[in-house]
Design an enzyme around this catalytic site. Structure first.
Site, PDB file in Angstrom:
ATOM      1  N   SER A 101     -40.143   5.553  26.368  1.00  0.00           N
ATOM      2  CA  SER A 101     -41.538   5.164  26.450  1.00  0.00           C
ATOM      3  C   SER A 101     -41.626   4.247  27.648  1.00  0.00           C
ATOM      4  O   SER A 101     -40.987   3.204  27.684  1.00  0.00           O
ATOM      5  CB  SER A 101     -41.950   4.434  25.177  1.00  0.00           C
ATOM      6  N   ARG A 102     -42.388   4.657  28.673  1.00  0.00           N
ATOM      7  CA  ARG A 102     -42.324   3.913  29.932  1.00  0.00           C
ATOM      8  C   ARG A 102     -43.149   2.638  29.899  1.00  0.00           C
ATOM      9  O   ARG A 102     -42.892   1.731  30.657  1.00  0.00           O
ATOM     10  CB  ARG A 102     -42.794   4.805  31.080  1.00  0.00           C
ATOM     11  N   VAL A 103     -44.159   2.571  29.041  1.00  0.00           N
ATOM     12  CA  VAL A 103     -45.030   1.391  29.076  1.00  0.00           C
ATOM     13  C   VAL A 103     -45.141   0.674  27.742  1.00  0.00           C
ATOM     14  O   VAL A 103     -45.539  -0.482  27.686  1.00  0.00           O
ATOM     15  CB  VAL A 103     -46.455   1.768  29.548  1.00  0.00           C
TER      16      VAL A 103
END
Ligand SMILES: Nc1ncnc2c1ncn2[C@@H]1O[C@H](COP(=O)(O)OP(=O)(O)OP(=O)(O)O)[C@@H](O)[C@H]1O
Ligand SMILES: [Mg+2]
Lengths: 532, 134
Positions: free
Chosen positions: A395-397
């Site tokens: 999950s990048r953010v």
């Protein structure tokens, strides 16, 4: 000789009649003008159907049609103009097309496709153009949104900072999702993709109810939209039943374009659902939308494009298949305070073949989204469900949005689990291991067990925090690995009943203060006695 | 290039050759072309003729519009309509023709556009409004 009075009357008569003539000509003038004006003929631009095939019509004429305009065919069939060519127009048809034939008239309507939006859609099941299909009467709505809209630009956006809890421990701890994020759920068929999405929806409903009851002041409900594209009707029916049985339906709108529906409806359903979600976002509310699934959406679009004779590229998909999904997913956003502070979170689903994430559509969607939850068939078959692959999921953010208490206990888990996987593979050949390695392996095996979770059974975030805290603070170390699932279930029950106070504390503050940790510790001691 | 495309291309050329200086189809030129084709039949003769007929028809309706009407005097209606803004500067001839498919009113076709004020149209609009309200 005429008398005075006679003269007067004659002049009067003359005057009167001349005036009458004068008046006649004036009224004539006005009447003519009215006659001219009263031709209030309605103008339409028309064409003739020259070809009909698989939900697509080719129409000759329609010289003034706009791109994406609705076109009206006989028997109230609607179409959308998708191909504007030199001497013909390609339209995709919505609804029952069996009554149409070659030579039928087609008319422009001057309108772009739009769907009703608003609170009235919650608890309803609708088709791709938002007509109710649940037999609960007409949709109560006084606002409409265009199905195709431009995504919010850079200025009104802000970065993700509020969590969207899925209720699935493996996801919330290692792949946290924030409101306004787009997180892809990807995996082979029957690996539990839909289940993760439905769990998330059920959890939102639970949190909404909990928030309403507790009167927490910063509580923001999340409304959900589930878009079913190209699925079996029996699957959709099952999903609806699960949502109804768990009491989540009152916060959910289902947009259904099943496999039996024509490809145009399957193509439009995600955009229609997105428009409904955008209404929440633009009105300062939070919404979640699930697209189940975009692989079938791409296939429906490929079918339309091939029949429209658009040039095809890799895997026979048309050239704009990337834009098909990017323009849809870009419409999910987190808006800043000046723009109402609303959000639209998207959970698109993609089905892979034999775990191959390098296919055309999977790579496209992976590159558009802010991370993915990758589900593995191997894990699923081994009984590790949800079958989340730790190495391939990111999950990048989302971690920016995790609540403080949870961040504190979940921070190390992903690393521990990744180390475990590596060590487990490597230690197969090793007979005697040093103590540190052995401890890591033990911990890893217990975390794997802890993350096992049955379907449609989301766990509230404060309970998850307490369980994870217990794991980090060695409360499970004395329990045999094959008993961990049982222990976690028992601890969960305990925390929801006797241990409710400490959970409430975490729920209200969102933090793990020293005093809270002490309370947690004594609660877990208490539980351990009952479990042993 | 597909064969139907070829026929269309040829038909387009034939159309440009049948027009006079004012871009109107000239009957004499058309009959000359037909005569020529009959004497030297090209490949896909029938296909080309069909396309040609279609193109000529489509060209004709850009400056000749047919006024279907029922009730009243056709010429009178045509005269009244020809003053209207939507048709004034288009330089179109209006040919009135009484039509039995209408109940009353008129229907005018100019190119792809249809201007209609007929009983059927009004009833249809009413039906749509009623459907929307139900
Ligand atoms: N966590 C879980 N625990 C137990 N069973 C599960 C779990 N998750 C999914 N299942 C079961 O696995 C089966 C497939 O799940 P699901 O329909 O969610 O998969 P899918 O990937 O969406 O499948 P499809 O490719 O058909 O859409 C279902 O019968 C479901 O009940
Ligand atoms: Mg599924």
């Amino acid at each position: 000789m005429k008398t005075q009075s006679q003269i007067v009357s004659i002049t009067f008569a003359k005057y009167f009649y001349s005036n009458l003539n004068f008046m006649n000509s004036i009224t004539d003038l006005i009447r003519k003008e009215i006659e001219n004006l009263s031709i209030d003929a309605s103008r339409t631009n028309v064409g003739k159907v020259t070809m009909l095939a698989d939900g697509v019509a080719r129409v000759e004429g329609l010289s003034k049609v706009m791109y994406n305009e609705m076109v009206e065919f006989p028997n109230d069939v609607l179409g959308i103009a998708l191909n504007l060519e030199e001497d013909s127009v390609g339209c995709v048809l919505l609804g029952d097309t069996s009554s149409l034939k070659e030579g039928d008239d087609a008319k422009t309507t001057g309108k772009l496709l739009s769907v009703p939006v608003g609170m009235g859609l919650l608890g309803r099941v609708v088709d791709a153009v938002s007509r109710p299909i649940d037999g609960k009467g007409p949709i109560q709505s006084d606002e409409e949104y265009f199905v195709e809209r431009i995504a919010p630009g850079i200025i009104p956006r802000k970065s993700v900072d509020q969590p969207l809890q899925t209720g699935i421990m493996a996801v919330d701890s290692m792949i946290p999702i924030g409101r306004g994020q787009r997180e892809l759920i990807i995996g082979d068929r029957s690996t539990g993709k839909t289940t993760i999405a439905i769990d998330t929806i059920i959890n939102q409903a639970k949190i909404n109810k909990q928030g309403e009851q507790s009167g927490k002041k910063d509580h923001r409900p999340v409304y959900c939209i589930y878009v079913a594209v190209g699925q079996k009707n029996s699957n959709v029916a099952r999903t609806i039943k699960v949502l109804e049985d768990t009491g989540a339906m009152e916060y959910v709108t289902i947009v259904s374009a099943p496999a039996a529906d024509n490809p145009a409806n399957q193509y439009l359903a995600p955009y229609a659902g997105c428009a409904m979600g955008e209404w929440f976002m633009e009105n300062g509310l939070d919404a979640l939308i699930v697209y189940d699934d975009l692989s079938k959406h791409a296939v429906a679009y490929r079918q339309i494009s091939l029949i429209l004779k658009r040039p095809s590229g890799r895997e026979a998909y048309p050239g704009d298949v990337f834009y098909l999904h990017s323009r849809l997913l870009e419409r999910s956003a987190r808006l800043n305070e000046d723009n109402g502070n609303g959000s639209l979170t998207a959970l698109p689903i993609i089905e892979t073949q034999m775990g191959d994430v390098s296919g055309y559509i999977p790579t496209n969607v992976i590159s558009i989204t802010d991370g993915q939850i990758f589900l593995e068939t191997d894990l699923f078959n081994k009984g590790i469900r949800p079958a989340v692959s730790v190495g391939l999921s990111v999950s990048r953010v989302g971690s920016a949005a995790q609540i403080k208490a949870y961040k504190k206990v979940a921070g190390k888990v992903k690393l521990e689990l990744a180390q475990f996987r590596e060590l487990a593979a490597f230690s197969q050949f090793e007979s005697d291991l040093d103590a540190a390695t052995k401890a890591r392996l033990d911990r890893g095996a217990r975390i794997v067990e802890m993350f096992k979770q049955t379907a449609f059974n989301p766990i509230p975030v404060e309970v998850q925090t307490a369980i994870m805290w217990g794991m980090q603070n060695d409360f499970f170390d004395a329990i045999a690995v094959d008993k961990i699932s049982e222990a976690v279930a028992s601890l969960k029950d305990y925390l929801l009943t006797q241990g409710k106070e400490v959970c409430d504390e975490i729920y209200q503050s969102g933090k793990l203060e020293e005093s809270t940790e002490q309370n947690l510790s004594s609660a877990l001691e208490d539980w351990k006695r009952t479990f042993a | 290039m597909s064969t139907s495309n070829r026929a269309l291309k040829i038909a387009q050329i034939l159309l440009t050759q049948s027009l006079d200086e004012d871009d109107r189809v000239e009957e004499k030129k058309v009959s000359n072309i037909l005569e020529e084709l009959r004497l030297n039949p090209p490949l896909q003769h029938l296909e080309i003729l069909k396309r040609y007929a279609f193109l000529v028809k489509r060209h004709l309706i850009t400056y000749q519009s047919i006024l279907e009407y029922r009730g009243g005097n056709g010429l009178e209606i045509a005269k009244r309509i020809s003053n209207k803004d939507f048709i004034k500067d288009k330089n179109t001839e209006i040919k009135p023709a009484e039509s039995s498919s209408l109940i009353a009113g008129f229907k005018l076709k100019v190119g792809d556009d249809v201007y209609e004020d007929s009983v059927a149209n009004r009833l249809n609009n009413l039906r749509k409004v009623l459907l929307q309200q139900s």
